[in-house]
Design an enzyme around this catalytic site. Structure first.
Site, mmCIF file in Angstrom:
data_model
loop_
_atom_site.group_PDB
_atom_site.id
_atom_site.type_symbol
_atom_site.label_atom_id
_atom_site.label_comp_id
_atom_site.label_asym_id
_atom_site.label_seq_id
_atom_site.Cartn_x
_atom_site.Cartn_y
_atom_site.Cartn_z
ATOM 1 N N ASP A 96 -21.841 -27.271 -0.276
ATOM 2 C CA ASP A 96 -21.302 -27.310 0.579
ATOM 3 C C ASP A 96 -21.766 -28.367 1.954
ATOM 4 O O ASP A 96 -22.764 -27.594 2.582
ATOM 5 C CB ASP A 96 -20.576 -25.541 0.717
ATOM 6 C CG ASP A 96 -19.862 -25.334 0.087
ATOM 7 O OD1 ASP A 96 -19.036 -26.306 -0.892
ATOM 8 O OD2 ASP A 96 -19.598 -24.183 -0.570
HETATM 9 N N1 URA Z 1 -21.807 -22.400 -4.766
HETATM 10 C C1 URA Z 1 -20.995 -22.572 -3.508
HETATM 11 O O1 URA Z 1 -19.907 -21.596 -2.945
HETATM 12 N N2 URA Z 1 -21.319 -23.409 -2.009
HETATM 13 C C2 URA Z 1 -22.208 -24.896 -2.884
HETATM 14 O O2 URA Z 1 -22.823 -25.122 -1.858
HETATM 15 C C3 URA Z 1 -22.765 -24.201 -3.891
HETATM 16 C C4 URA Z 1 -22.823 -23.484 -4.691
#
Ligand code: URA
Length: 238
Positions: free
Chosen positions: A102
Site C-alpha cells: 500500500d
Molecule cells: N497488507 C496490507 O494490508 N498492506 C500492505 O501493504 C501489505 C500487506
C-alpha cells in the site's frame, strides 16, 4: 529469462534450429541436459551451455526500502512509483515490483525484470512467507494470536490461511507485532486486524521468502541482490 529466449537472443536461432538443439540434447543447464525450453534461467546462478558455448542473461534484481507515499503501480499520474526510485540508467523498461504494498506501507520491495521469477514467487503454491512489523492502535491479545493461528475470516467471509502473530509489546492504545503470512490478498494485514476490530497504524515489510530488508538500507534506497541472495532464490527458477 526463458531458456529458449536466451538462446534466440544470443545465437539468433530459428524456431526449427531451436527445436533441433533441444531434441539433440545440446542444451545444458548446470551440466545437465535440459529439455524444457521454457525453463527460467539466469547466467549469474546457472551455467547455460549450448553446443559447448556459454550464454549470458542480463536481468536485474533489486531490493528497495519503500518509503511511505510511493505507490507500487507501474505508472501513476499523481504519486511517485517504486520503479521511479531506481536511477534511470539502472532501470530497464520492463522493471517492475513483485507484489503490492500500500502507499502508506514501508519496507522490502523486490524489483526485477525477470517476469517469470516475479510471477512464480507470487503463486499461492510457492507459499512465499511475507514478514511484517505492524503498529496497532490498541492492545493485541493472546486471543488475537490464537485467531490468527486458526485463520482469520475477513468481514465479508473470505477465510485466510493460518498466520503466525507475535506480540512485541502490547499497551491499551498502542501495540507492536510481527506477523508472518503465506498469502498476498489485497490489504491483507490491515483487513486481518480489522476483522479483530483493530487498526494498523503503521506497516513495514521485513522479509519476503529468503529476501530480508537490509538493516543498512535507508527508506528510498535500493541495491542489487548479492549473489548469495540470488542463490537463495534459485529454487524459484522453474
Ligand atoms: N497488507 C496490507 O494490508 N498492506 C500492505 O501493504 C501489505 C500487506
Amino acid at each position: 529469462m526463458r531458456l529458449d529466449k536466451v538462446i534466440e537472443q544470443d545465437l539468433k536461432t530459428t524456431r526449427k534450429e531451436m527445436k533441433r538443439l533441444f531434441l539433440m540434447k545440446k542444451v545444458l543447464v548446470d551440466g545437465t541436459i535440459e529439455l524444457n525450453p521454457q525453463r527460467n534461467v539466469d547466467s549469474q546462478i546457472h551455467e547455460i551451455q549450448v553446443n559447448g558455448k556459454k550464454l549470458q542473461t542480463n536481468h536485474v534484481y533489486y531490493l528497495l526500502n519503500k518509503p511511505a507515499g510511493v505507490v507500487t503501480a507501474k505508472k501513476d499520474s499523481k504519486f511517485q512509483t517504486a520503479t521511479e526510485l531506481v536511477k534511470e540508467e539502472e532501470r530497464p523498461a520492463d522493471l517492475y515490483p513483485v507484489g503490492r504494498l500500500d502507499r502508506d506501507t514501508t519496507g522490502l520491495l523486490f524489483l526485477t525484470n525477470n517476469g517469470q521469477l516475479g510471477y512464480d514467487l507470487l503463486q499461492p503454491a510457492a507459499k512465499v512467507i511475507k514478514t511484517y512489523r505492524a503498529t496497532i492502535n490498541e492492545a493485541v491479545t493472546l486471543e488475537d494470536v490464537k485467531a490468527f493461528e486458526k485463520g482469520i475470516v475477513f468481514n465479508g467471509g473470505v477465510r485466510c490461511q493460518p498466520a503466525y502473530l507475535e506480540i512485541v509489546h502490547s499497551e491499551p492504545d498502542n501495540s507492536e507485532v510481527l506477523l508472518m503470512i503465506k498469502e498476498g490478498k489485497f490489504h491483507q494485514v490491515k483487513k486481518m486486524f480489522l476483522a479483530c476490530g483493530k487498526k494498523v497504524t503503521r506497516l513495514t515489510r521485513l522479509a519476503m521468502g529468503p529476501l530480508k530488508l537490509p538493516e543498512d538500507l535507508a527508506e528510498g534506497e535500493y541495491r542489487s541482490l548479492t549473489l548469495a541472495e540470488l542463490q537463495q532464490l534459485k529454487s524459484y527458477f522453474r
